[in-house]
Design a protein around this motif. Structure first.
Motif, PDB file in Angstrom:
ATOM      1  N   LEU A  20       0.803  -1.220   0.000  1.00 45.66           N
ATOM      2  CA  LEU A  20       0.000   0.000   0.000  1.00 45.66           C
ATOM      3  C   LEU A  20       0.837   1.271   0.000  1.00 45.66           C
ATOM      4  O   LEU A  20       0.291   2.370  -0.088  1.00 45.66           O
ATOM      5  CB  LEU A  20      -0.942   0.015   1.209  1.00 45.66           C
ATOM      6  CG  LEU A  20      -2.013  -1.079   1.239  1.00 45.66           C
ATOM      7  CD1 LEU A  20      -2.894  -0.915   2.467  1.00 45.66           C
ATOM      8  CD2 LEU A  20      -2.863  -1.055  -0.024  1.00 45.66           C
ATOM      9  N   GLN A  46       1.205   5.753   3.111  1.00 44.11           N
ATOM     10  CA  GLN A  46       0.321   4.784   2.459  1.00 44.11           C
ATOM     11  C   GLN A  46      -0.614   5.479   1.473  1.00 44.11           C
ATOM     12  O   GLN A  46      -1.230   6.495   1.766  1.00 44.11           O
ATOM     13  CB  GLN A  46      -0.484   4.008   3.500  1.00 44.11           C
ATOM     14  CG  GLN A  46       0.361   3.009   4.277  1.00 44.11           C
ATOM     15  CD  GLN A  46      -0.480   2.074   5.114  1.00 44.11           C
ATOM     16  OE1 GLN A  46      -1.628   2.354   5.421  1.00 44.11           O
ATOM     17  NE2 GLN A  46       0.091   0.941   5.491  1.00 44.11           N
ATOM     18  N   LEU A  47      -0.687   4.878   0.282  1.00 45.39           N
ATOM     19  CA  LEU A  47      -1.540   5.365  -0.810  1.00 45.39           C
ATOM     20  C   LEU A  47      -1.213   6.801  -1.224  1.00 45.39           C
ATOM     21  O   LEU A  47      -1.966   7.421  -1.965  1.00 45.39           O
ATOM     22  CB  LEU A  47      -3.027   5.258  -0.444  1.00 45.39           C
ATOM     23  CG  LEU A  47      -3.536   3.849  -0.122  1.00 45.39           C
ATOM     24  CD1 LEU A  47      -5.015   3.893   0.205  1.00 45.39           C
ATOM     25  CD2 LEU A  47      -3.268   2.893  -1.275  1.00 45.39           C
TER      26      LEU A  47
END
Length: 358
Positions: free
Chosen positions: A122, A169-170
């Protein structure tokens, strides 16, 4: 997906059966990806002593090349309504490549690096941030089109993002900070681009904008950290107060918007020898990262020749040649299974939904 802007997401009113590619958009994408490649090959040198000129070029390119990509991506997301076939293309063209290329880059870096890192699915690996960001932006496109003031709301979210450390993350921080460019593209009408492309005084003003921006970049080179143009850091992560972050980020955003408009005004609209290469920008965007990382891991940038203008001119010429070569159709055909895997086994035929629970 062999290009950064999917051909399946066409401007409203386009007839699929008779639609002909507009060379303007392919030219814009190609020029932008060439700047991306050059910027990445310049990056290891820009903070070296005596490299003010190179850092100025780097800052100028980073002011607008990704905003231009993102704005065009938003423009071609205007017809995205989350139909099953669109979602399937979104998954195979962005989401799955995000995971796949993150793993490949991690494996490649670990092979050459003395300090291996753990792959986290992720967490974007360098350039793969754009894949997940474009996925999230495009999925949200129908929502933005229902709002009364989408650009104002997107800008407010961008400005609020600097107050929080949102983690890697992301690539959520970048998603929010680049969001206004996507939403602006999403809300643009064809007439806006026609005005930019065909108004003579606008083109003249665009040349002036680039001259002024170049002079400003040279002045700012020893004063501005490149991290401000990555749009990936909060106030705390950039070690400034939120007020400082707010003012400086707003200035960077305004500059990006102005120079992006100037870039779009100056992009050639005619079909040229290089136009067809604009359909293969994703190959160049993803593949050049491995070559650049190989140069870093083999300490190529330590060679003295690259610290002089003549060596940097050769590096730039080779970067341009590499970008063009990676955009060619043979490369696209070879890389298609990794860039846009079909994965028919994963989806229902024709994108039909399954049985729903009553």
């Amino acid at each position: 997906m062999t290009q950064l802007v999917s051909p399946s997401l066409r401007p409203p009113g386009a007839q699929t059966s008779v639609l002909r590619r507009d060379p303007y958009y392919d030219n814009a994408k190609l020029l932008a990806v060439v700047l991306v490649v050059c910027g990445h090959f310049w990056e290891p040198l820009i903070e070296q002593p005596g490299q003010r000129h190179l850092k100025a070029l780097y800052l100028l390119a980073y002011t607008f090349h990704m905003p231009a990509f993102i704005l065009i991506s938003g423009y071609f997301s205007r017809t995205f309504t989350a139909r099953p076939q669109q979602l399937r293309r979104l998954a195979t063209g962005l989401l799955i490549p995000f995971v796949l290329w993150g793993a490949l880059l991690t494996l490649f870096n670990n092979t050459f690096s003395g300090t291996p890192t753990k792959w986290q699915p992720l967490t974007p690996v360098w350039i793969t941030w754009f894949l997940i960001a474009l996925f999230l932006w495009r999925v949200s496109a129908p929502l933005w089109q229902t709002l009364r003031t989408p650009v104002a709301i997107a800008t407010a979210l961008f400005l609020a993002a600097g107050a929080f450390s949102l983690g890697a993350q992301l690539s959520v921080t970048r998603v929010l900070q680049f969001l206004p460019f996507f939403v602006i593209g999403l809300t643009m009408r064809p007439s806006h681009l026609v005005w930019l492309r065909e108004t003579r005084w606008v083109k003249g003003a665009a040349v002036t904008v680039f001259v002024v921006a170049g002079v400003a970049a040279y002045w700012l080179a020893p004063r501005l950290g490149a991290g401000w143009l990555y749009r990936s850091g909060s106030a705390a992560e950039l070690h400034v107060s939120y007020t400082h972050w707010l003012v400086q980020s707003a200035a960077v955003y305004a500059a990006g918007l102005i120079v992006t408009a100037a870039f779009l005004a100056l992009v050639p609209g005619r079909d040229a020898w290089y136009t067809a290469l604009g359909a293969g920008t994703m190959s160049a965007f993803l593949l050049h990262a491995f070559i650049r990382q190989a140069l870093v891991h083999t300490h190529t940038y330590d060679h003295r020749v690259l610290h002089h203008p003549a060596g940097q001119a050769v590096l730039t010429a080779l970067s341009i040649a590499l970008a063009l070569a990676l955009c060619t159709r043979p490369v696209g055909r070879i890389m298609r299974p990794l860039i846009e895997p079909r994965l028919n086994w994963l989806f229902r035929p024709n994108g039909t939904p399954g049985n729903q629970v009553p």
